[in-house]
Design an enzyme around this catalytic site. Structure first.
Site, mmCIF file in Angstrom:
data_model
loop_
_atom_site.group_PDB
_atom_site.id
_atom_site.type_symbol
_atom_site.label_atom_id
_atom_site.label_comp_id
_atom_site.label_asym_id
_atom_site.label_seq_id
_atom_site.Cartn_x
_atom_site.Cartn_y
_atom_site.Cartn_z
ATOM 1 N N HIS A 1 13.640 61.903 -11.508
ATOM 2 C CA HIS A 1 12.391 62.260 -10.795
ATOM 3 C C HIS A 1 12.698 63.107 -9.564
ATOM 4 O O HIS A 1 11.950 63.071 -8.588
ATOM 5 C CB HIS A 1 11.607 61.010 -10.367
ATOM 6 C CG HIS A 1 11.457 59.984 -11.445
ATOM 7 N ND1 HIS A 1 10.405 59.962 -12.327
ATOM 8 C CD2 HIS A 1 12.266 58.947 -11.809
ATOM 9 C CE1 HIS A 1 10.547 58.950 -13.164
ATOM 10 N NE2 HIS A 1 11.676 58.326 -12.881
ATOM 11 N N SER B 1 16.969 90.931 0.416
ATOM 12 C CA SER B 1 15.550 91.226 0.609
ATOM 13 C C SER B 1 15.393 92.545 1.359
ATOM 14 O O SER B 1 16.208 92.875 2.212
ATOM 15 C CB SER B 1 14.899 90.097 1.416
ATOM 16 O OG SER B 1 13.711 90.553 2.038
ATOM 17 N N LYS C 1 18.348 87.247 3.888
ATOM 18 C CA LYS C 1 18.199 86.625 2.579
ATOM 19 C C LYS C 1 19.361 86.872 1.617
ATOM 20 O O LYS C 1 19.924 87.949 1.545
ATOM 21 C CB LYS C 1 16.924 87.125 1.883
ATOM 22 C CG LYS C 1 15.640 86.597 2.459
ATOM 23 C CD LYS C 1 15.486 85.094 2.428
ATOM 24 C CE LYS C 1 15.224 84.529 1.054
ATOM 25 N NZ LYS C 1 13.895 84.861 0.550
ATOM 26 N N ASN D 1 19.456 85.899 -2.361
ATOM 27 C CA ASN D 1 18.588 85.269 -3.360
ATOM 28 C C ASN D 1 19.281 85.078 -4.713
ATOM 29 O O ASN D 1 20.071 85.924 -5.136
ATOM 30 C CB ASN D 1 17.330 86.134 -3.563
ATOM 31 C CG ASN D 1 16.455 86.164 -2.328
ATOM 32 O OD1 ASN D 1 16.379 85.177 -1.596
ATOM 33 N ND2 ASN D 1 15.812 87.293 -2.094
ATOM 34 N N GLU E 1 17.031 83.222 -11.635
ATOM 35 C CA GLU E 1 15.576 83.315 -11.824
ATOM 36 C C GLU E 1 15.232 84.214 -13.013
ATOM 37 O O GLU E 1 14.319 83.914 -13.796
ATOM 38 C CB GLU E 1 14.924 83.856 -10.549
ATOM 39 C CG GLU E 1 15.018 82.886 -9.397
ATOM 40 C CD GLU E 1 14.601 83.518 -8.077
ATOM 41 O OE1 GLU E 1 13.880 82.863 -7.325
ATOM 42 O OE2 GLU E 1 14.981 84.661 -7.790
#
Ligand code: ARG
Length: 471
Positions: free
Chosen positions: A169, A290, A296, A298, A303
């Site tokens: 969970h 970014s 940043k 990333n 993704e």
């Protein structure tokens, strides 16, 4: 456009194989709409390989003279070589790869070339081409899956003692090790590999000789063709042979499951690379920045793989949908199979390779992972197990441990720091030895059940996975 300025289908140099029945050529837009030549390009070599086996058989069976069979086979080999080297460009105005190859052959050999299609239809030919292609393309993908598993177990081997919280969970649950965690992903990928092997096995029969749908009155020897092409034998029913695309659907399903695993793993990589977790640090080579926020870094590759999973599922659904309403046998809808299957194959292959590099070059933050084992009372189950070993029924032990957790929360401490007198208020069975079984490392070491996170068990898993990779 063909050399004479007329489209191939209309009757240019490489006229459509079926143009004789028509007074009029098709509309240019119709030609463009119906061609499969762009998807077929990658089938060229396998198409030719199939044709060579076919003409060898035609010659041996005396259906065409052996001298002509040899001439065709030889010219086909040259065509294949020229396509490979780039000396011969595939004419994109051809209706499909079969038409293109037959057209070139006929240009070069005249009437002899016109014998290549004896006893054959493009319906059994395309089914053959796809099977031939998949029988080498899928094992290439499988090798990449193995490389990924090897990469994961190499990392696992270095981290059999690196503690990290396991989660259920998304809440800290019980301490495990990074090695155990990476082995979990490896077992999934091993199943993916095996699913693909299984699918390839089922592609192992040759449909050639099924003709358009009803076999042939010519004395074809289907077994001979199957053998030359390395199949286990011929398919068993001519109608099924040209109507079947189960293998496309099955592979798209296998790719989808594999992508689902990668996508879940990517989700974890994204999460684990946040400032909040900081368990993993992706290399700069496999990160992006970014345009506005200078700080940043990333995890775009994780993704993108997660995102591309959607397209692979899309291919599976498209294939299932294409097939669901088709009566026997061949219907032109079937030509839509390649766009979807190849798209799914290409995407899956790329994602496996990119993921492998991304994970191989990442570094792991052992301190942060170790810290995750503290502060969430992830050893509460072990406290209960301690009491069970002293004879307490588990449900009672669960209650005692829960009260200890409550005490720890109220006092802002860990279970390891609850004083013995407080423990003894909860149960007389608790003695000084409780402190030896509460550290996360002790919890992990104690869980020696088969498949458990104890180092001995994880080493067994690594050995088994290594043996699989060496097969
Ligand atoms: N290009 C076709 C395909 O990919 C080959 C088979 C054509 N057969 C036919 N009956 N039109 O499916």
């Amino acid at each position: 456009m063909s050399k004479k300025g007329k489209s191939a289908i209309e009757g240019g140099n490489h006229a459509a194989l079926w143009h004789g029945r028509f007074k009029e050529g098709p509309d240019a837009a119709a030609v463009e709409f119906e061609t499969s030549i762009y998807e077929d390009m990658r089938l060229a070599e396998d198409d030719i390989k199939g044709s060579r086996a076919h003409v060898h058989m035609l010659g041996k069976q005396g259906i065409i003279p052996e001298s002509e069979s040899e001439a065709i086979a030889e010219e086909l080999a040259k065509i294949a070589e020229e396509i490979r080297s780039g000396a011969l460009q595939i004419d994109t105005s051809a209706e499909d790869i079969h038409s293109f190859v037959e057209g070139v052959l006929t240009d070069r050999l005249g009437d002899t070339g016109r014998k290549v299609h004896t006893g054959r239809s493009r319906n059994d030919q395309i089914a053959l081409d796809e099977r031939l292609y998949l029988r080498h393309a899928v094992p290439e993908l499988q090798e990449n899956v193995k490389t990924l598993i090897k990469t994961l177990i190499t990392i696992a081997e270095e981290h059999t003692g690196t503690l990290v919280s396991g989660y259920t969970h998304m809440q800290r649950a019980q301490p495990v090790t990074l090695a155990q965690h990476l082995c979990a992903w490896s077992w999934m990928l091993k199943r993916d590999y095996e699913r693909l092997s299984d699918a390839v096995k089922r592609i192992g029969l040759s449909p050639l000789g099924a003709g358009a749908l009803a076999g042939s009155g010519l004395p074809l020897n289907r077994e001979m063709v199957a053998e030359e092409l390395g199949f286990d034998g011929p398919t068993q029913n001519s109608l099924d042979s040209v109507a079947d695309r189960d293998y496309c659907i099955e592979l798209a399903a296998d790719f989808s499951i594999l992508m689902m695993h990668l996508s879940r793993f990517c989700e974890e990589v994204v999460l684990w690379s946040t400032e909040e977790f900081k368990f993993i640090n992706l290399s700069e080579k496999w990160s992006t920045g970014s345009s506005i926020m200078p700080q940043k870094k990333n995890p775009d590759f994780a993704e993108l793989i997660r995102g591309k999973t959607g397209r692979v599922y899309g291919s599976l659904v498209a294939l299932l949908t294409i097939m669901k309403g088709l009566p026997l046998t061949y219907n032109r809808d079937l030509q839509e199979d390649r766009k979807n299957l190849f798209e799914a194959y290409d995407t899956t292959s790329a994602c496996v390779m990119i993921f492998t590099q991304m994970i191989a070059t990442a570094s792991w933050n052992e301190d942060r992972m170790n810290a995750s084992c503290f502060g969430g009372h992830a050893n509460a189950t072990d406290l209960a197990d301690y009491l069970v070993k002293k004879g307490m029924p588990f449900r009672t032990a669960h209650g005692v441990s829960a009260r200890a957790v409550r005490y720890a929360i109220e006092n802002g401490i860990n279970l390891e720091d609850v004083p013995l007198e407080e423990y003894r208020k909860l149960s007389e069975l608790i003695c000084d030895d409780v402190y030896a079984c509460l550290p996360p490392k002790a919890c992990v070491d104690a869980r020696k059940t088969t498949g458990g996170p104890a180092e001995v068990r994880v080493r067994e898993q690594i050995a088994a996975l290594k043996a699989f990779c060496a097969e």
